[in-house]
Each structure stands twice: as C-alpha cells, then as structure tokens.
Motif scaffolding. Sequence first.
Motif, PDB file in Angstrom:
ATOM      1  N   LEU A 201      -0.663  10.514   0.011  1.00  0.00           N
ATOM      2  CA  LEU A 201      -1.371  10.125   1.239  1.00  0.00           C
ATOM      3  C   LEU A 201      -1.338   8.606   1.452  1.00  0.00           C
ATOM      4  CD1 LEU A 201      -4.435  12.530   0.981  1.00  0.00           C
ATOM      5  CD2 LEU A 201      -2.583  12.633   2.672  1.00  0.00           C
ATOM      6  N   ALA A 202      -0.608   7.908   0.571  1.00  0.00           N
ATOM      7  CA  ALA A 202      -0.593   6.436   0.661  1.00  0.00           C
ATOM      8  C   ALA A 202      -0.095   5.959   2.020  1.00  0.00           C
ATOM      9  CB  ALA A 202       0.276   5.855  -0.452  1.00  0.00           C
ATOM     10  N   ARG A 203       0.908   6.655   2.574  1.00  0.00           N
ATOM     11  CA  ARG A 203       1.441   6.207   3.869  1.00  0.00           C
ATOM     12  C   ARG A 203       0.407   6.335   4.994  1.00  0.00           C
ATOM     13  NH1 ARG A 203       5.730   2.709   4.806  1.00  0.00           N
ATOM     14  NH2 ARG A 203       7.303   3.132   3.276  1.00  0.00           N
ATOM     15  N   VAL A 204      -0.520   7.259   4.846  1.00  0.00           N
ATOM     16  CA  VAL A 204      -1.543   7.406   5.898  1.00  0.00           C
ATOM     17  C   VAL A 204      -2.470   6.189   5.876  1.00  0.00           C
ATOM     18  CG1 VAL A 204      -3.458   8.821   6.749  1.00  0.00           C
ATOM     19  CG2 VAL A 204      -1.418   9.930   5.796  1.00  0.00           C
TER      20      VAL A 204
ATOM     21  N   LEU B 211       0.822  -1.228   0.000  1.00  0.00           N
ATOM     22  CA  LEU B 211       0.000   0.000   0.000  1.00  0.00           C
ATOM     23  C   LEU B 211       0.850   1.269   0.000  1.00  0.00           C
ATOM     24  CD1 LEU B 211      -2.888  -0.720   2.546  1.00  0.00           C
ATOM     25  CD2 LEU B 211      -3.170   0.239   0.248  1.00  0.00           C
ATOM     26  N   ALA B 212       2.013   1.197   0.663  1.00  0.00           N
ATOM     27  CA  ALA B 212       2.850   2.398   0.764  1.00  0.00           C
ATOM     28  C   ALA B 212       3.559   2.721  -0.543  1.00  0.00           C
ATOM     29  CB  ALA B 212       3.883   2.202   1.869  1.00  0.00           C
ATOM     30  N   TYR B 213       3.640   1.736  -1.435  1.00  0.00           N
ATOM     31  CA  TYR B 213       4.439   1.912  -2.654  1.00  0.00           C
ATOM     32  C   TYR B 213       3.577   2.048  -3.915  1.00  0.00           C
ATOM     33  CZ  TYR B 213       8.341   0.826   0.367  1.00  0.00           C
ATOM     34  OH  TYR B 213       9.265   0.877   1.386  1.00  0.00           O
ATOM     35  N   GLU B 214       2.278   1.817  -3.782  1.00  0.00           N
ATOM     36  CA  GLU B 214       1.406   1.900  -4.959  1.00  0.00           C
ATOM     37  C   GLU B 214       1.007   3.360  -5.183  1.00  0.00           C
ATOM     38  OE1 GLU B 214      -0.292  -2.649  -4.270  1.00  0.00           O
ATOM     39  OE2 GLU B 214      -1.458  -0.946  -3.563  1.00  0.00           O
ATOM     40  N   PRO B 215       1.306   3.904  -6.359  1.00  0.00           N
ATOM     41  CA  PRO B 215       1.079   5.339  -6.566  1.00  0.00           C
ATOM     42  C   PRO B 215      -0.400   5.721  -6.570  1.00  0.00           C
ATOM     43  CG  PRO B 215       1.888   4.276  -8.598  1.00  0.00           C
ATOM     44  CD  PRO B 215       1.935   3.247  -7.518  1.00  0.00           C
ATOM     45  N   GLU B 216      -1.239   4.786  -6.981  1.00  0.00           N
ATOM     46  CA  GLU B 216      -2.675   5.076  -7.052  1.00  0.00           C
ATOM     47  C   GLU B 216      -3.432   4.235  -6.033  1.00  0.00           C
ATOM     48  OE1 GLU B 216      -4.002   7.394  -8.831  1.00  0.00           O
ATOM     49  OE2 GLU B 216      -2.140   7.883  -9.862  1.00  0.00           O
ATOM     50  N   PRO B 217      -4.520   4.702  -5.476  1.00  0.00           N
ATOM     51  CA  PRO B 217      -5.182   5.981  -5.749  1.00  0.00           C
ATOM     52  C   PRO B 217      -4.809   7.073  -4.746  1.00  0.00           C
ATOM     53  CG  PRO B 217      -6.655   4.590  -4.478  1.00  0.00           C
ATOM     54  CD  PRO B 217      -5.353   3.818  -4.632  1.00  0.00           C
TER      55      PRO B 217
END
Length: 553
Positions: A110-113, A100-106
């Motif tokens: 804010l991916a790290r949150v 989840l932390a490395y997937e640019p979308e969506p």
Amino acid sequence: MDLFLQDPPCLPSAWEGDRALKDALRFYLGDHFAAAEVILDELGRWATGPETLRMVMRAENEPATLMQYDAWGHRVDEVAVSDAYTELGKFGVEHGVVALAYEPEPFGDLARVVWAAAIYLWGPSSALYSCPIAMTDAAARTLFEHGDATDTEIAQRLISRDPGFAWTSGQWMTETAGGSDVARTSTVARLQGDEWRLYGTKWFTSATTSEMALTLARPEGAPDGSRGLGLFRVHRMLDDGTPNAILVRRLKDKLGTRSMPTAELELEGALAHPVGDPLDGRGVAKISTMLNITRLHNALASAGALARGHAWASSFAESREVFGRKLAAQPAHRVTLAELAVDKAAALALSLRCAHLMGRMEHGSATAEEVALFRGLTPVTKLSTARWAVAGAAEAMEALGGVGYCEDSGMPALVRNAHVLPIWEGTTNVLSLDLLRAAQRSDSFTALLTDCERAAAVAAGTAGMEQPVAAVRASVDELKKRFEDAASDLDRLQATARSIAMGAATTYACALLCEQSTALGTEGAPTAAAARRLAERGLTGPAPFASDIPNDL
Ligand code: UCC
C-alpha cells in the motif's frame, strides 16, 4: 469614508481540509490509515502554510536562467534556478516524495497509495519541482527493473531522502521529429572503444539541472523505427568532475512551469551507459516503465491542482459577501464549488486506484487482471485528469474574480501550470490511441470495463446508489458498443478513441466512488454525492461522429 478591503482567503491545512482525500485513504488503507495520517498531516500543514506559499510565489517570480558564456567567452552553459524552488524540492525529498514508494515498511504494497497522497499534497506547493521528482521516481523504477548492478547503485541516489546524497533524473525523449512518435528518434549511439557516445539534439528536456537522465538513442547500424532504439543513462558530470559533452542550446520560453528549467540539448559525443542490452530493440518498451510512472505523477499533479483551486475558491467564498450574503451561500456559486469538488473527487479516485495497482505490481501481489487493468487505466487516468485540471484551474481563477486574474493572487500560475498537464507525457489523443493499442494487444480495456462492473456490483443494493450504479452499467454497455462498432475500421476506431477514453474515465471514476461510499457506510455520504453527481452529468460523454468526419466542417 473608509475604503472596504477584502480579507484575503486563508487556506486550511491541505490535509485537514480535504475530506475527499481522507475518505479515499480510509477506504484503501484500513488499519494503516493512522500511520499515514502522521506523515500527511505534516505535509498538509506545510503545503498551505504562509511561509511555503510565499516561497512558491518567489519561485514563480524567479524563473530559471541560462548563462551560456562566462565573461571571458568560455562556454559554460550554467543553468540557475531559484533558491525557493530548490528549498521546496528539498522539503519534498526529505519527506519521501520518492522514497515513500520504495520503503518496504510500514505500508507494504500500500506504499504507493500513501506516496500518492504525499505527492498530491506536496506537488501544488513544489513550484514544479514535482516534475524532476516524477522523472526521478520513474528513472529509479526503470533502473531497478531493466538495469545492472551499477544502475541499481545509482538508483539508490534517486530514492534517497538525504538531499546531500540524492540525485534527480531527467527523461530526454522528445526530439524535433518525435514528441509523440518516438520511433523517429534520430540521436545516434556510437560505440567508441568500449564506451557508448551519443550524438544528437534533444528538443524538450525538462529539469535540466538534474544529475542524470534516461534517454533513447539508435545504436549505429540498428534498424529504423522504435525496434532499433536503445535506452541509455547519461550523467551531466563525468566521474572526474568535468562536464559531459552536452551543450545547452537555449532554455524554452514556456507558458508556465517557469521556475523549472526546460532546455534544448546538443549531445556532442556524450558518454552514456546502456540500460540493459542497447541492441535488443527494447528501448521503447523499457522507457515505458518510466512513462507509466510519470503519467501517474501527472495525474496526481492534476488532482492536486484541482484540490488547490477548490481550496482557494472555497476559502474566498467563505470570507466574501456579495448581494447581501456570503458568496458560499449563493446558490449559483455553491453549484460551481460543488462541481469543482466532484471533479477533484473523480481525479483522486482514478489516481489513487492507479497508485494502488502500481504498488501491488511493484510488490508482486497484483493479479494478471490487475496488471491488464493498470495498462489501460494509466493513459485513461492521465488524459482525463489533465483535462479536468485545466478546466478546474480556470474555474477556480474565475471564482476569485478580478483579483484571481492578477499575478499576485497566485491563480494565473495555477492556470498556466495546469496547461502543461495534457501536453507532456502524452497528449489526450496520443493517450487515447495508447488505450486502443493496449486494448488490441492485451485485454486491458476489457479489464477496465470488468472492474467498472465489479465496483458497481459492490454498491448495488446500497440505498441511494441505484442511479449511479445503473448509470455505470449502462455506460459500460455503451462503451463496449462504441468500441465494437468501430473495431473493424482502424481509422474509425482512432476517430472514436477520445470518446471511448474519456467515457471510460468518468465511468470508472463513478464506479470507484460508488464502491468507496458503500464501504465507508454513513461516513461515505460526500463520496456517494460525488458519484451521484457524476452520473447526473452523464458518464459516457458525447458520442463520436456517427459517420466519416465531414470535410466541410
Ligand atoms: O519527456 C517528456 C517531458 C518530461 C517531463 C515529465 C514531467 C512529468 C511531470 C508530471 C508532474 C508534474 S514528454 C514526452 C512525451 N512523449 C510521450 O509521452 C510519448 C508518447 N508516445 C507514446 O506513448 C507512444 O505510444 C510510444 C512512444 C510508447 C509508442 O511507440 P511505438 O514506437 O509505436 O511503440 P509500440 O510498438 O507501441 O511499443 C513498443 C513496446 C511494446 O512492447 P512489445 O514489443 O513487448 O509489444 C509496447 O507494448 O513498448 C510497449 N509499451 C508499453 N508497455 C508501449 N507503451 C507502453 C506502456 N505505456 N506501458 C507498457
């Protein structure tokens, strides 16, 4: 006469039952909240479902084992773990606890949150598979940042959701002379032909079954101290399918984290791949990328432990009757539950802010001030949340009475496992000193206090927030004074370090909760209540010793 038997407490979905998490995510995610909710709702239902809780218990009861020799006397060093531990980990990998932390979308920056919320929900039901996941995430980022094309290729395995392709990584830092003082690392890296080989003993290596690890070693001829260390990638198995030259001396007999194997390793010429130039003296600086990520994982594990403890205590209090009314209605117990909820809210506030900043740094959208803030906030968040988790787990166990003291309630495991959180990845004092070092080398402490003031300013003028806003401002002044009073004398400053770090943690948590409750409006009432309670408790904590530490104490 029938014997009265208490109904067991029944946990709600970890997502559905966590108002503090939802409110914090509404604050950070805005329009992305709905997409995140789909992911987190599934994780939350899984995390506290009866089948998952049974697996957690089974993993706890089936500790990792080591078989050093086969029946014929051959050295095999086979480490075995519980199937339940593996299954809990697999669920996490598939559901993106690294990816989840490395997937640019969506979610973009804010991916790290969203990732942080996933770790917080999954971790307490991972039977400590959260440990290899922490190191795997951290190794991936380190390889992306400091490695070459091969390292990048390997990192793809670390961030994969496919359990058939995914690898986990260890982090072998600790040696007999240097758990905290890594500069004393004595493992030697020898260039033999065009291959690097490592010789030495690694004293505390968790997740021994991982396919690879990142480790420090001193290339022959390099200077003493941390500037002589290089960073290396080591694989458990070689490309031809034979084992690397790594012997397992023994598994550690630990207080907790029993399902997850931790070993002493002997590197007897283990093939290793340098990450970047092994002679550039930047090994410690490179592995710091890793440390910052594992420290955030640690903080999320602490927040998660507090959440799980609070959930057990609250569920029990709803179903238990004592002295003529529900335990949940007894004023003394309501205070206990509320204090636990406040600790959880504070731990979440710090961890999510840290994750928010990390995501912005990873996506290149962080400002220079945010980078400085992150540097100071990481040790502060790790050290404070870990201490709150230890106290909170014990409180939650007590709240379940005698049953909570029995193994089959699961509470002793919660307590045991919480106790590692202040120890690994830097103890409270080591991280307090790290904050000071960061403060002296960059303006990270100033950035932290400035952001306390910024967040308090957002809430200033909001009805009901006068007291916590004033408390944050007063505490910022006091923390500055503590720092300045001691700044000219290094020993004095170090003796003050913990009081500054713990004070900064509580003050920043309160400031963040003030800001969030204001942004959430009427929906933010529980967040505002947590901020007020933190302020009532006092933000700066006990003052440091006014003079030298008395020798006769
Ligand atoms: O490995 C372990 C167990 C693994 C299990 C993990 C599971 C986690 C799971 C959680 C979820 C359940 S335990 C390992 C424990 N050991 C530590 O944490 C190490 C503690 N010690 C420190 O943190 C020290 O502060 C050191 C080793 C980083 C400092 O060493 P030195 O030798 O004094 O080095 P310096 O001079 O302070 O730092 C060297 C460089 C500097 O860069 P330059 O040269 O450019 O100035 C520092 O600024 O590294 C940089 N640096 C950092 N940069 C140091 N720390 C950091 C940092 N945190 N962030 C960025």
